[in-house]
Design a protein around this motif. Structure first.
Motif, PDB file in Angstrom:
ATOM      1  N   ALA A 196       0.834  -1.199   0.000  1.00  0.00           N
ATOM      2  CA  ALA A 196       0.000   0.000   0.000  1.00  0.00           C
ATOM      3  C   ALA A 196       0.869   1.249   0.000  1.00  0.00           C
ATOM      4  CB  ALA A 196      -0.930  -0.008   1.210  1.00  0.00           C
ATOM      5  N   GLU A 197       1.919   1.231   0.790  1.00  0.00           N
ATOM      6  CA  GLU A 197       2.814   2.387   0.855  1.00  0.00           C
ATOM      7  C   GLU A 197       3.592   2.573  -0.445  1.00  0.00           C
ATOM      8  OE1 GLU A 197       5.053   1.481   4.342  1.00  0.00           O
ATOM      9  OE2 GLU A 197       3.308   1.724   5.668  1.00  0.00           O
ATOM     10  N   ARG A 198       3.941   1.476  -1.104  1.00  0.00           N
ATOM     11  CA  ARG A 198       4.625   1.586  -2.389  1.00  0.00           C
ATOM     12  C   ARG A 198       3.722   2.247  -3.429  1.00  0.00           C
ATOM     13  NH1 ARG A 198       8.470   0.922   0.299  1.00  0.00           N
ATOM     14  NH2 ARG A 198      10.060  -0.714   0.142  1.00  0.00           N
ATOM     15  N   SER A 232      -7.626  -0.044   3.420  1.00  0.00           N
ATOM     16  CA  SER A 232      -7.700   1.022   4.417  1.00  0.00           C
ATOM     17  C   SER A 232      -6.363   1.740   4.578  1.00  0.00           C
ATOM     18  CB  SER A 232      -8.146   0.435   5.764  1.00  0.00           C
ATOM     19  OG  SER A 232      -8.153   1.416   6.772  1.00  0.00           O
ATOM     20  N   HIS A 233      -5.268   0.975   4.605  1.00  0.00           N
ATOM     21  CA  HIS A 233      -3.952   1.597   4.782  1.00  0.00           C
ATOM     22  C   HIS A 233      -3.557   2.399   3.549  1.00  0.00           C
ATOM     23  CE1 HIS A 233      -0.159   2.141   6.835  1.00  0.00           C
ATOM     24  NE2 HIS A 233       0.497   1.760   5.750  1.00  0.00           N
ATOM     25  N   LEU A 234      -3.903   1.897   2.369  1.00  0.00           N
ATOM     26  CA  LEU A 234      -3.644   2.672   1.153  1.00  0.00           C
ATOM     27  C   LEU A 234      -4.410   3.985   1.190  1.00  0.00           C
ATOM     28  CD1 LEU A 234      -2.517   3.048  -1.712  1.00  0.00           C
ATOM     29  CD2 LEU A 234      -4.468   1.730  -2.559  1.00  0.00           C
ATOM     30  N   ASN A 235      -5.669   3.924   1.614  1.00  0.00           N
ATOM     31  CA  ASN A 235      -6.491   5.135   1.680  1.00  0.00           C
ATOM     32  C   ASN A 235      -5.893   6.153   2.645  1.00  0.00           C
ATOM     33  OD1 ASN A 235      -9.139   6.271   0.731  1.00  0.00           O
ATOM     34  ND2 ASN A 235      -9.522   6.351   2.924  1.00  0.00           N
ATOM     35  N   ILE A 248     -10.587   4.207  -4.865  1.00  0.00           N
ATOM     36  CA  ILE A 248     -11.919   3.703  -5.225  1.00  0.00           C
ATOM     37  C   ILE A 248     -11.852   2.195  -5.416  1.00  0.00           C
ATOM     38  CG2 ILE A 248     -13.732   3.758  -6.985  1.00  0.00           C
ATOM     39  CD1 ILE A 248     -13.162   6.686  -7.397  1.00  0.00           C
ATOM     40  N   TRP A 249     -12.790   1.494  -4.813  1.00  0.00           N
ATOM     41  CA  TRP A 249     -12.869   0.037  -4.852  1.00  0.00           C
ATOM     42  C   TRP A 249     -13.748  -0.400  -6.019  1.00  0.00           C
ATOM     43  CZ3 TRP A 249     -10.715  -4.204  -2.918  1.00  0.00           C
ATOM     44  CH2 TRP A 249     -11.410  -5.412  -2.977  1.00  0.00           C
ATOM     45  N   PHE A 273     -16.175  -0.432   0.607  1.00  0.00           N
ATOM     46  CA  PHE A 273     -16.633   0.943   0.365  1.00  0.00           C
ATOM     47  C   PHE A 273     -16.377   1.816   1.591  1.00  0.00           C
ATOM     48  CE2 PHE A 273     -20.329   3.892   0.778  1.00  0.00           C
ATOM     49  CZ  PHE A 273     -20.099   4.699  -0.321  1.00  0.00           C
ATOM     50  N   ASP A 274     -16.608   1.247   2.775  1.00  0.00           N
ATOM     51  CA  ASP A 274     -16.406   2.002   4.020  1.00  0.00           C
ATOM     52  C   ASP A 274     -14.935   2.294   4.291  1.00  0.00           C
ATOM     53  OD1 ASP A 274     -19.136   1.940   4.478  1.00  0.00           O
ATOM     54  OD2 ASP A 274     -19.050   0.152   5.745  1.00  0.00           O
ATOM     55  N   SER A 275     -14.041   1.540   3.659  1.00  0.00           N
ATOM     56  CA  SER A 275     -12.605   1.684   3.915  1.00  0.00           C
ATOM     57  C   SER A 275     -11.916   2.662   2.973  1.00  0.00           C
ATOM     58  CB  SER A 275     -11.911   0.314   3.799  1.00  0.00           C
ATOM     59  OG  SER A 275     -12.426  -0.596   4.747  1.00  0.00           O
ATOM     60  N   CYS A 276     -12.667   3.201   1.982  1.00  0.00           N
ATOM     61  CA  CYS A 276     -12.018   4.072   1.000  1.00  0.00           C
ATOM     62  C   CYS A 276     -12.976   5.171   0.557  1.00  0.00           C
ATOM     63  CB  CYS A 276     -11.510   3.256  -0.194  1.00  0.00           C
ATOM     64  SG  CYS A 276     -12.801   2.412  -1.114  1.00  0.00           S
ATOM     65  N   ASP A 277     -12.710   5.773  -0.590  1.00  0.00           N
ATOM     66  CA  ASP A 277     -13.436   6.979  -1.004  1.00  0.00           C
ATOM     67  C   ASP A 277     -14.590   6.716  -1.960  1.00  0.00           C
ATOM     68  OD1 ASP A 277     -11.655   8.942   0.317  1.00  0.00           O
ATOM     69  OD2 ASP A 277     -10.169   8.130  -1.065  1.00  0.00           O
TER      70      ASP A 277
END
Length: 641
Positions: A196-198, A232-235, A248-249, A273-277
């Protein structure tokens, strides 16, 4: 994307590659048989090009990341091509700009698998290359390809940002290979965080605004908590590095691990959906699904992007020329739309030609959707109405190249006017008696100007403008007295109430090449002296040419000795070939949008003693530095190879 849709995609776009792979496997099998005879190769057959090595200097291109190993190792940042792939245009609405609280239009670019004409960072040679110029309808643009990490080419980021549109890349895992990728990605919480951080690091470094997450594989139920952790961590990381960014998922795998497209927002995909935008809902939705999805989303209904496949494969309304049928339903239910593969118009060669078909298709979208962005959003405002492709290239009204080209980074604002908006020319003349005369050349309702000008002359629109592709031409005639001198030309924008039936003969011709708007107190940029810049050449490579000539490849880089060059929107690159201290006319090589330009295989005649490369600075208001005042870099062309 449902399995059926992907099969159609593969049949249409990668059949040749599949057949090639089958032939290769068949040949390998034949070679393994005891009685098989090796295939004889002709010594005259051309050798295949060497495999692409991103570390070796070559014409800069955009390309995806295809393995987790390359993503994890950050090898992309060591590539020769990395500096060229950085976007140079910030989001015009501001870096932390949030999407408006209304239904939005997301456009997912899926054109022939991606990385076609748009991969050439410094521009390609196809004047008929695909482009989008209806940016005033779009809120989010997604670059999509069937690779693990689809990085948007900078040309799309630059022109989208110029028009206030956010740009996302795509992270995609599919088929058996995708399952292997997910097993590694989701092996531990640490690995989920690492990748996710990459991804966030890539978006931040290259200047785009987030990611579409497309996980199209069946997973074990035990992997789902780690998948949610990954999203979630990417978001969170994206919002920390790039304020206003989006993750966006895509509606694919469910919280139970099943690869089962829901075609709506429901309890099986809402945790993602709840974990991102937002969520990009699959295309096969029914008429009541947008309403049901909006109810589940609550106050986040605008973050639900209902998919529409323009190719029409299982999509509501059939897509294609009926894309507006689905848009009408989404508009009624007040949710957002995700249009997939608008390149259908281009790929299927819709008649009568791409330009006309593209305008007609987007006009249907506009009529249905009805939400437009307005420009300019800030000053100074400049546009030369460029669509990012053409048959010649001009700078400040002067043609500098007759070569066909394409480069979406060069696209100017596509200024949209109301149907009753008109453009005229105000011409001011001075006579030998120092008397001033003002004449307006205009079409439509010009009587409103009768008291403001000495004379108003109607113009006639040419129905067949000949070689002036993409232009609207108006003609009119002016009768002048002997000794009259044209002293000023002004553009006049006005709104017409009715069309005039007046006609006149042809005597005067004009073209509006660009438009600049700035505040009255704003000063024009003073270009810095050439001595303020450091210009250098790297990776210099000479090779033998024909008839005693040589070829030169070199990476030219420049920077200010003090400070940064954020005031410049682009740089025009020229070369002068010096022969016995005589300089030829400056030859245009191309346009750069970063502080580097790669010259590949430049032909250098045998009599050339040196090459002087010129970097011309161009400001945001369209003004360019005088070539004689621009910084230069000289390469000695004499001596052995």
């Amino acid at each position: 994307m449902p399995l059926l849709r992907l099969r159609a995609y593969l049949n249409r776009r990668t059949l040749k590659n599949l057949l090639r792979l089958i032939r290769k496997r068949f040949h390998m099998l034949a070679m393994s048989q005891p009685n098989s005879e090796p295939e004889l190769q002709s010594s005259s057959a051309p050798r295949p090009p060497p495999p692409f090595d991103p570390m070796e200097p070559s014409v800069p291109i955009s390309y995806p990341i295809k393995t987790l190993e390359d993503l994890e190792s950050q090898s992309y940042f060591n590539s020769f091509h990395y500096p060229f792939n950085k976007a140079s245009v910030a989001l015009q609405s501001g870096p932390s700009y949030s999407l408006p609280n209304r239904r939005r239009l997301l456009v997912c670019h899926d054109m022939e698998g991606g990385y076609v004409d748009d991969k050439w960072v410094q521009g390609g040679t196809n004047p008929e290359a695909y482009a989008i110029w209806h940016w005033y309808l779009i809120d989010v643009f997604v670059y999509f390809s069937h690779s693990l990490v689809a990085l948007p080419p900078p040309c799309w980021i630059n022109t989208a940002h110029r028009h206030g549109v956010k740009v996302l890349g795509t992270f995609m895992a599919e088929w058996d290979e995708g399952r292997v990728i997910c097993d590694r990605l989701l092996s531990t919480k640490e690995s989920a965080h690492l990748y996710a951080e990459r991804l966030a690091e890539l978006a931040d470094s290259l200047g785009f605004d987030g990611w579409l997450m497309n996980i199209e594989v069946k997973l074990d139920i035990e992997q789902i908590p780690l998948l949610k952790e990954f999203v979630s961590h990417l978001n969170e990381t994206m919002h920390s590095l790039v304020p206003g960014s989006l993750v966006i998922w895509y509606d694919s795998v469910t919280i139970h691990g099943d690869l089962h497209w829901q075609d709506q927002l429901n309890e099986k995909n809402k945790p993602f959906f709840d974990s991102c935008d937002g969520i990009f809902v699959n295309y096969s939705w029914k008429e009541n699904y947008p309403r049901l999805s909006a109810a589940i989303a609550g106050d986040r209904k605008f973050d639900v992007y209902m998919g529409i496949d323009v190719f029409g494969r299982g999509t509501y309304g059939g897509g294609q020329w009926n894309t507006n049928v689905a848009l009408d339903v989404l508009k009624k239910n007040d949710v957002s739309a995700a249009i997939f593969a608008p390149g259908w118009v281009y790929e299927t060669k819709q008649p009568p030609n791409f330009q006309s078909a593209q305008n007609h298709w987007w006009a249907l979208v506009e009529k249905s959707w009805g939400i437009l962005q307005n420009y300019p959003k800030m000053l100074p405002f400049y546009t030369n109405f460029d669509q990012g492709r053409g048959y010649h290239f001009s700078i400040d009204g002067t043609k500098v190249s007759d070569d066909p080209w394409c480069n979406i980074s060069c696209q100017g604002f596509q200024v949209r006017s109301e149907g009753d908006s008109q453009l005229g020319l105000s011409l001011h003349f001075s006579s030998t008696m120092n008397e001033s005369t003002s004449i307006l050349l205009a079409s439509g309702d010009f009587n409103q100007f009768s008291s403001k000008f000495s004379k108003v002359i109607p113009t006639q629109r040419l129905e067949k403008p000949g070689n002036s592709f993409g232009w609207v031409l108006q003609e009119g005639s002016i009768a002048l007295e002997s000794g009259d001198m044209l002293t000023e030309i002004h553009a006049v924008c006005y709104r017409s109430k009715y069309e005039s039936s007046a006609r006149s003969s042809v005597k005067y011709f004009a073209e509006l090449g660009h438009l600049t708007i700035r505040t009255s107190h704003e000063k024009k940029l003073d270009f810095l002296a050439s001595s303020s810049w450091l210009v250098d050449g790297q990776f210099i490579k000479w090779a033998c040419g024909s008839r005693g000539s040589k070829t030169l490849s070199v990476k030219i880089v420049w920077k200010l000795k003090h400070g940064t060059s954020t005031a410049f929107s682009n740089y025009n690159i020229y070369v002068k070939k010096v022969t016995k201290q005589v300089e030829e006319v400056a030859e245009y090589l191309g346009t750069a949008h970063v502080e580097a330009f790669y010259v590949s295989d430049l032909v250098v005649p045998s009599e050339t003693s040196s090459l002087k490369f010129i970097v011309q600075m161009c400001a945001a208001d369209g003004t360019c530095q005088n070539l004689d005042d621009s910084p230069t870099f000289t390469v000695d062309a004499e001596g052995p190879l």
